[in-house]
Write an enzyme that holds these catalytic residues in place. Structure first.
Site, PDB file in Angstrom:
ATOM      1  N   SER A 238       0.788  -1.220  -0.059  1.00 23.26           N
ATOM      2  CA  SER A 238       0.162   0.090  -0.063  1.00 23.26           C
ATOM      3  C   SER A 238       1.022   1.373   0.085  1.00 23.26           C
ATOM      4  O   SER A 238       2.224   1.177   0.179  1.00 23.26           O
ATOM      5  CB  SER A 238      -0.729   0.017   1.093  1.00 23.26           C
ATOM      6  OG  SER A 238      -0.018   0.308   2.273  1.00 23.26           O
ATOM      7  N   LYS A 239       0.425   2.439   0.089  1.00 21.11           N
ATOM      8  CA  LYS A 239       0.958   3.663  -0.013  1.00 21.11           C
ATOM      9  C   LYS A 239       2.160   3.876   0.946  1.00 21.11           C
ATOM     10  O   LYS A 239       3.262   4.394   1.087  1.00 21.11           O
ATOM     11  CB  LYS A 239       0.210   4.824   0.174  1.00 21.11           C
ATOM     12  CG  LYS A 239      -0.788   5.099  -1.169  1.00 21.11           C
ATOM     13  CD  LYS A 239      -1.190   6.518  -1.437  1.00 21.11           C
ATOM     14  CE  LYS A 239      -1.900   6.554  -2.853  1.00 21.11           C
ATOM     15  NZ  LYS A 239      -3.308   6.230  -2.704  1.00 21.11           N
ATOM     16  N   ARG A 240       1.672   3.210   2.271  1.00 19.12           N
ATOM     17  CA  ARG A 240       2.908   3.114   3.365  1.00 19.12           C
ATOM     18  C   ARG A 240       4.027   2.761   2.809  1.00 19.12           C
ATOM     19  O   ARG A 240       5.284   3.025   3.461  1.00 19.12           O
ATOM     20  CB  ARG A 240       2.159   2.229   4.233  1.00 19.12           C
ATOM     21  CG  ARG A 240       1.292   2.788   5.357  1.00 19.12           C
ATOM     22  CD  ARG A 240       1.145   1.801   6.151  1.00 19.12           C
ATOM     23  NE  ARG A 240       0.358   0.492   5.976  1.00 19.12           N
ATOM     24  CZ  ARG A 240       0.938  -0.614   6.150  1.00 19.12           C
ATOM     25  NH1 ARG A 240       2.187  -0.647   6.703  1.00 19.12           N
ATOM     26  NH2 ARG A 240       0.704  -1.736   5.410  1.00 19.12           N
ATOM     27  N   GLY A 242       5.695   3.506   0.364  1.00 17.07           N
ATOM     28  CA  GLY A 242       6.455   4.032  -0.833  1.00 17.07           C
ATOM     29  C   GLY A 242       5.762   4.149  -1.869  1.00 17.07           C
ATOM     30  O   GLY A 242       4.444   4.128  -1.840  1.00 17.07           O
TER      31      GLY A 242
END
Ligand code: GLU
Length: 469
Positions: A238-240, A242
């Site tokens: 996920s966006k976490r 990067g």
């Protein structure tokens, strides 16, 4: 049979890494079989679909070079078609009107859950004809009650689902819009899709879609459900973690070749081979070698591949992608050496194209200031004599090539009775602004004779100012 595959993203966000890998596998399979690749935008969820996301998907596909042979089709432009098929199923008694209100269905589901049963529509209106007047109704597909759906998944092997597990799916909502699973079925059929490659999150839809295809008398395609991508911490990517949007990788300085090579290996293998050109991928790819287990994203490996391609692709090809970064960093490459030549001398020194642009600015622009540490160390009063001598020697050079430049530097060092570094380092800082550059001869060749002389003068001035302050 000629192979037709498709990529069918829902435009609710960017083209992310998982979607791009699915698209790549689907594209590769079509290409490897001499088949066709269709792009279909599944924008039926009008609330969540945006123009921006559609464009982002098209941009991402284009950047990766995954060109489609047909499409893009948009499902919102095909509603009439879906509805015609629904009407046909109704006429044939293969679908029916359902007048159940959503709160009634919610209550039923709640009770089923309390009893520990799987929540499902109980078929209340399946055989009823006592339709109330002036009330909205949905259309449900009459799923077979008996038997099972069996299909061979290219990744997961044979999958069997009993029809008793499946309830009667809504295919048209009471507002008249067809539902997602139905649109997919019609499109896969009408577009002649022979192989469906998609994420494993769709595996539960497959038996339902197969039943509808059969009811319509349509051929059933083959399926390959690709596993998830996890972050390096084992959680769903996920966006976490990067960058997950493909275009973010462009912005961060990755080459599409590196991203494609990275993605193809993320869940597919051919022996121990790590490096694959696109042509090789097409030659070697097969659906039967896609891995069943989830793959973990590894940024280090992506960087390693990027480095590999920056170093080994023809400089002209790297230049096409690097140009974007020079523009982005407002470096006007018309003011200096050909980008290809800069790439040849810098390729070994960078991980990304973004970095390449950052460390190459001095080829195109005069710098305002010298790097403070380098100046402190190398532009000291003792260096002045060296710089004057090397400037004069370089001014004498006839043909401006690396052998002649090297000679001029060597002769200066010899004449002054100094080691090469004592001349080379001040010269490097004078010419490039910092203590880091490719070897001096090639750097100076690219900078041109007059520019080098001008910058040495500036460094001499800097030292003089320093002496007087
Ligand atoms: N539109 C679906 C998605 O974006 C894909 C459906 C399919 O491939 O069948 O997840």
């Amino acid at each position: 049979m000629s192979v037709v595959t498709r990529f069918a993203p829902s435009p609710t966000g960017y083209l992310h890494v998982g979607g791009a890998r699915t698209a790549l596998y689907s594209w590769l399979y079509a290409k490897s079989q001499g088949g066709k690749f269709v792009l279909r935008i599944e924008d039926t969820d009008v609330e969540r679909s945006t123009e921006q996301a559609k464009q982002a998907i098209l941009d991402g596909m284009k950047w990766l070079g995954l060109e489609h042979d047909e499409g893009p089709y948009y499902q919102t432009e095909r509603f009439d078609k879906y509805n015609q098929y629904i009407d046909k199923l109704l006429e044939q008694g293969l679908a029916y009107r359902c007048y159940m209100k959503s709160d009634e269905l919610d209550k039923i589901r709640e009770e089923q859950e309390k009893r520990g049963e799987k929540p499902r529509y109980p078929g209340t209106w399946r055989d009823r004809t006592d339709y109330p007047e002036n009330e909205a109704f949905a259309i449900r597909f009459k799923n077979p009650k008996e038997g099972e759906v069996v299909f061979k998944d290219h990744v997961r092997g044979e999958i069997r689902i009993s029809n008793t597990e499946l309830d009667d799916l809504v295919i048209r909502r009471s507002d008249g819009t067809p539902t997602y699973n139905f649109c997919v079925v019609i499109d896969d059929w009408e577009m002649g899709i022979t192989h469906v490659v998609r994420g494993e999150d769709h595996i539960n839809n497959t038996p339902r879609q197969i039943n509808i295809l059969k009811a319509l008398g349509a051929p059933v395609p083959e399926y390959a459900h690709v596993s998830m991508i996890l972050g390096d911490d084992g959680k769903k990517l996920s966006k976490r973690h990067g960058a997950v949007s493909v275009m973010q990788y462009r912005d961060d300085g990755f080459l599409p070749q590196a991203v494609l090579n990275y993605l193809v290996r993320l869940g597919w293998s051919h022996g121990d081979q790590e490096i694959f050109s696109v042509d090789e991928m097409i030659d070697l790819f097969s659906l039967d070698h896609i891995s069943k287990s989830a793959s973990a994203f590894n940024t280090e490996k992506l960087i390693w591949l990027n480095q590999h391609y920056i170093k080994t692709l023809p400089a002209s090809e790297v230049a096409e992608h690097a140009k974007w970064h020079f523009d982005e960093q407002k470096i006007d490459v018309r003011n200096g050496p050909a980008l290809e030549d800069v790439i040849k001398v810098q390729a070994e020194r960078v991980d990304t194209l973004k970095e390449l642009a950052e460390i190459s600015r001095y080829f195109y622009e005069d710098f305002e200031e010298f790097d403070a540490n380098a100046a402190k160390k190398h532009l000291r009063p003792v260096a002045k004599e060296c710089l004057v001598a090397v400037r004069d020697a370089l001014n004498e050079v006839g043909e401006w090539n690396s052998a002649n430049i090297q000679n001029a530097i060597n002769n200066t060092a010899e004449k002054l009775g100094l080691g090469m570094g004592k001349v080379g380092m001040p010269l490097r800082v004078a010419a490039t602004g910092s203590g880091n550059s490719p070897s001096l001869d090639v750097t100076l060749v690219l900078l041109k004779q007059s520019k080098v002389a001008q910058r040495i003068d500036k460094a001499i001035e800097f030292i003089e100012k320093r002496e007087n302050s």
